[in-house]
Design an enzyme around this catalytic site. Structure first.
Site, PDB file in Angstrom:
ATOM      1  N   LYS A   1       0.840  -1.214   0.000  1.00 57.42           N
ATOM      2  CA  LYS A   1       0.000   0.000   0.000  1.00 57.42           C
ATOM      3  C   LYS A   1       0.876   1.266   0.000  1.00 57.42           C
ATOM      4  CE  LYS A   1      -2.138  -1.116   3.835  1.00 57.42           C
ATOM      5  NZ  LYS A   1      -1.463  -2.404   4.149  1.00 57.42           N
TER       6      LYS A   1
ATOM      7  N   ARG B   1     -10.099   0.532   8.567  1.00 56.36           N
ATOM      8  CA  ARG B   1      -9.552  -0.786   8.884  1.00 56.36           C
ATOM      9  C   ARG B   1     -10.588  -1.676   9.567  1.00 56.36           C
ATOM     10  NH1 ARG B   1      -4.111   0.250   8.645  1.00 56.36           N
ATOM     11  NH2 ARG B   1      -2.619  -1.202   9.309  1.00 56.36           N
TER      12      ARG B   1
ATOM     13  N   ARG C   1      11.536  -5.276   5.006  1.00 53.81           N
ATOM     14  CA  ARG C   1      11.341  -3.859   4.640  1.00 53.81           C
ATOM     15  C   ARG C   1      12.336  -2.952   5.368  1.00 53.81           C
ATOM     16  NH1 ARG C   1       5.543  -1.495   5.266  1.00 53.81           N
ATOM     17  NH2 ARG C   1       5.640  -2.697   7.175  1.00 53.81           N
TER      18      ARG C   1
ATOM     19  N   ARG D   1      11.182  -0.874  10.817  1.00 59.72           N
ATOM     20  CA  ARG D   1      10.092  -0.490  11.713  1.00 59.72           C
ATOM     21  C   ARG D   1      10.032  -1.432  12.910  1.00 59.72           C
ATOM     22  NH1 ARG D   1       4.671   0.474   8.226  1.00 59.72           N
ATOM     23  NH2 ARG D   1       3.797  -0.883   9.823  1.00 59.72           N
TER      24      ARG D   1
ATOM     25  N   ARG E   1      -0.380  -8.863  13.133  1.00 53.72           N
ATOM     26  CA  ARG E   1      -1.062  -7.855  12.301  1.00 53.72           C
ATOM     27  C   ARG E   1      -1.870  -8.532  11.195  1.00 53.72           C
ATOM     28  NH1 ARG E   1       4.158  -4.827  11.018  1.00 53.72           N
ATOM     29  NH2 ARG E   1       3.059  -4.001   9.231  1.00 53.72           N
TER      30      ARG E   1
HETATM   31  P1  AP5 Z   1       4.763  -1.596   1.801  1.00 55.38           P
HETATM   32  O1  AP5 Z   1       4.388  -0.811   0.599  1.00 55.38           O
HETATM   33  O2  AP5 Z   1       5.522  -0.870   2.856  1.00 55.38           O
HETATM   34  O3  AP5 Z   1       3.471  -2.349   2.416  1.00 55.38           O
HETATM   35  P2  AP5 Z   1       2.181  -1.820   3.135  1.00 55.38           P
HETATM   36  O4  AP5 Z   1       1.009  -2.482   2.519  1.00 55.38           O
HETATM   37  O5  AP5 Z   1       2.177  -0.312   3.202  1.00 55.38           O
HETATM   38  O6  AP5 Z   1       2.408  -2.469   4.557  1.00 55.38           O
HETATM   39  P3  AP5 Z   1       2.333  -1.907   6.025  1.00 55.38           P
HETATM   40  O7  AP5 Z   1       3.044  -2.927   6.869  1.00 55.38           O
HETATM   41  O8  AP5 Z   1       2.864  -0.487   6.124  1.00 55.38           O
HETATM   42  O9  AP5 Z   1       0.837  -1.931   6.290  1.00 55.38           O
HETATM   43  P4  AP5 Z   1       0.161  -1.972   7.620  1.00 55.38           P
HETATM   44  O10 AP5 Z   1      -1.233  -1.824   7.176  1.00 55.38           O
HETATM   45  O11 AP5 Z   1       0.463  -3.114   8.485  1.00 55.38           O
HETATM   46  O12 AP5 Z   1       0.831  -0.742   8.420  1.00 55.38           O
HETATM   47  P5  AP5 Z   1       0.318   0.703   8.821  1.00 55.38           P
HETATM   48  O13 AP5 Z   1       1.483   1.586   8.850  1.00 55.38           O
HETATM   49  O14 AP5 Z   1      -0.874   1.089   8.036  1.00 55.38           O
HETATM   50  O15 AP5 Z   1       5.578  -2.881   1.311  1.00 55.38           O
HETATM   51  C1  AP5 Z   1       6.097  -3.826   2.234  1.00 55.38           C
HETATM   52  C2  AP5 Z   1       7.464  -4.337   1.747  1.00 55.38           C
HETATM   53  O16 AP5 Z   1       7.283  -5.101   0.557  1.00 55.38           O
HETATM   54  C3  AP5 Z   1       8.452  -3.203   1.387  1.00 55.38           C
HETATM   55  O17 AP5 Z   1       9.730  -3.582   1.774  1.00 55.38           O
HETATM   56  C4  AP5 Z   1       8.351  -3.092  -0.152  1.00 55.38           C
HETATM   57  O18 AP5 Z   1       9.564  -2.650  -0.734  1.00 55.38           O
HETATM   58  C5  AP5 Z   1       8.005  -4.529  -0.555  1.00 55.38           C
HETATM   59  N1  AP5 Z   1       7.123  -4.585  -1.716  1.00 55.38           N
HETATM   60  C6  AP5 Z   1       6.076  -3.768  -2.020  1.00 55.38           C
HETATM   61  N2  AP5 Z   1       5.475  -4.148  -3.185  1.00 55.38           N
HETATM   62  C7  AP5 Z   1       6.154  -5.255  -3.614  1.00 55.38           C
HETATM   63  C8  AP5 Z   1       6.025  -6.108  -4.758  1.00 55.38           C
HETATM   64  N3  AP5 Z   1       5.070  -5.889  -5.672  1.00 55.38           N
HETATM   65  N4  AP5 Z   1       6.893  -7.133  -4.875  1.00 55.38           N
HETATM   66  C9  AP5 Z   1       7.868  -7.341  -3.938  1.00 55.38           C
HETATM   67  N5  AP5 Z   1       8.051  -6.568  -2.844  1.00 55.38           N
HETATM   68  C10 AP5 Z   1       7.206  -5.536  -2.679  1.00 55.38           C
HETATM   69  O19 AP5 Z   1      -0.212   0.423  10.308  1.00 55.38           O
HETATM   70  C11 AP5 Z   1       0.680   0.140  11.364  1.00 55.38           C
HETATM   71  C12 AP5 Z   1      -0.101   0.050  12.675  1.00 55.38           C
HETATM   72  O20 AP5 Z   1      -0.749   1.313  12.947  1.00 55.38           O
HETATM   73  C13 AP5 Z   1      -1.237  -0.971  12.705  1.00 55.38           C
HETATM   74  O21 AP5 Z   1      -0.777  -2.262  13.060  1.00 55.38           O
HETATM   75  C14 AP5 Z   1      -2.172  -0.364  13.775  1.00 55.38           C
HETATM   76  O22 AP5 Z   1      -1.702  -0.627  15.074  1.00 55.38           O
HETATM   77  C15 AP5 Z   1      -2.038   1.136  13.524  1.00 55.38           C
HETATM   78  N6  AP5 Z   1      -3.055   1.648  12.595  1.00 55.38           N
HETATM   79  C16 AP5 Z   1      -2.840   2.242  11.382  1.00 55.38           C
HETATM   80  N7  AP5 Z   1      -3.996   2.585  10.801  1.00 55.38           N
HETATM   81  C17 AP5 Z   1      -4.992   2.204  11.655  1.00 55.38           C
HETATM   82  C18 AP5 Z   1      -6.409   2.270  11.607  1.00 55.38           C
HETATM   83  N8  AP5 Z   1      -7.059   2.782  10.537  1.00 55.38           N
HETATM   84  N9  AP5 Z   1      -7.110   1.761  12.648  1.00 55.38           N
HETATM   85  C19 AP5 Z   1      -6.499   1.243  13.728  1.00 55.38           C
HETATM   86  N10 AP5 Z   1      -5.146   1.142  13.840  1.00 55.38           N
HETATM   87  C20 AP5 Z   1      -4.395   1.616  12.810  1.00 55.38           C
END
Ligand code: AP5
Ligand code: ZN
Length: 216
Positions: free
Chosen positions: A13, A88, A127, A160, A171
């Site tokens: 994402k 979410r 990552r 991270r 997660r």
């Molecule tokens: P990346 O693009 O970083 O993946 P992502 O989908 O953004 O993953 P996240 O781990 O950031 O999502 P998340 O939803 O767990 O975290 P968030 O910060 O929202 O890609 C991942 C890796 O793969 C990278 O190294 C990249 O280079 C590689 N990659 C990408 N595309 C690829 C491809 N096509 N092929 C190969 N490799 C690839 O949330 C974190 C925490 O915040 C949550 O756990 C929760 O506690 C809290 N939080 C956030 N939002 C909310 C909400 N709305 N409600 C409640 N809690 C929340």
């Protein structure tokens, strides 16, 4: 363009969000980034959010919804926005619907990036993120040509805190229970578009940009 990026942890994402916002010139609203910023600044919100994030759990809806509602009212969201990591839960999606009705606007698209569960842990654990500019890399799939430093700005890369195997697994479990129901929620509203996230990063980007371009 008013779009949501949906998908499990590590689906890509954040990686795709940076391409979309460059292409369509809309602000990138990542609730995860907002929380991490608040943790870094030591705010009350950051302190509360950290307790949940460290365990791989969701931050309570009422905290998240208030932040996003405020953010959407800001001037730069007038011509659209890209939501990444929000909503979410079904209550968050309902709160978003209500907020948008009050603002007299609606969503155009929800992009769901699909990746097999067994690949997600490897993606998240490998990552690395630039401390200076936030660019995202992967040790194996998208390495920086400068090793431990960022290709773009020379900043140091870091991992991270919630990208350990144990927390990522939690997660994913939380995603399956709390967030996956949103797929049906947006399908029923005829907003959902599924993208295969298990392809080269550039191919995924092209498919998303094409899909969004067709609609707007
Ligand atoms: P990346 O693009 O970083 O993946 P992502 O989908 O953004 O993953 P996240 O781990 O950031 O999502 P998340 O939803 O767990 O975290 P968030 O910060 O929202 O890609 C991942 C890796 O793969 C990278 O190294 C990249 O280079 C590689 N990659 C990408 N595309 C690829 C491809 N096509 N092929 C190969 N490799 C690839 O949330 C974190 C925490 O915040 C949550 O756990 C929760 O506690 C809290 N939080 C956030 N939002 C909310 C909400 N709305 N409600 C409640 N809690 C929340
Ligand atoms: Zn950088």
């Amino acid at each position: 363009m008013r779009t949501i990026l949906l998908g499990p942890p590590g689906a890509g994402k954040g990686t795709q969000a940076s391409v979309i916002v460059n292409e369509f010139h809309v602000p990138h609203i990542s609730t995860g980034d907002i929380f991490r910023y608040n943790i870094k600044q030591g705010t009350d919100l950051g302190k509360k959010a950290k307790i949940y994030m460290d365990q791989g759990l969701l931050v309570p809806d009422e905290l998240v919804v208030a932040i996003v509602e405020d953010r959407l009212k800001q001037e730069d969201c007038k011509n659209g926005f890209l939501l990444d990591g929000f909503p979410r839960t079904v209550p968050q999606a309902e709160a978003l619907d209500n907020a948008l009705v009050k603002m007299d606007i609606s969503l155009d698209r929800v992009i769901n990036i699909e990746v097999d569960k067994d690949k997600l842990v490897r993606r998240a654990v490998g990552r690395r993120i630039c401390k200076e500019c936030g660019a995202t890399y992967h040790l194996e799939f998208n390495p920086s040509s400068k090793g431990e430093l960022c290709d773009q700005c020379g900043g140091k890369l870091y991992q991270r805190e919630d990208d350990t195997e144990e927390t990522v697994s939690k997660r994913i479990e939380v995603y399956l229970k709390e967030t996956q129901p949103l797929i049906q929620y947006y399908q029923e509203r005829d907003l959902l578009m599924v993208i295969n996230g298990d392809q080269d990063i550039a191919i995924v980007s092209k498919e998303i940009v094409d899909a969004l371009g067709r609609r707007s």
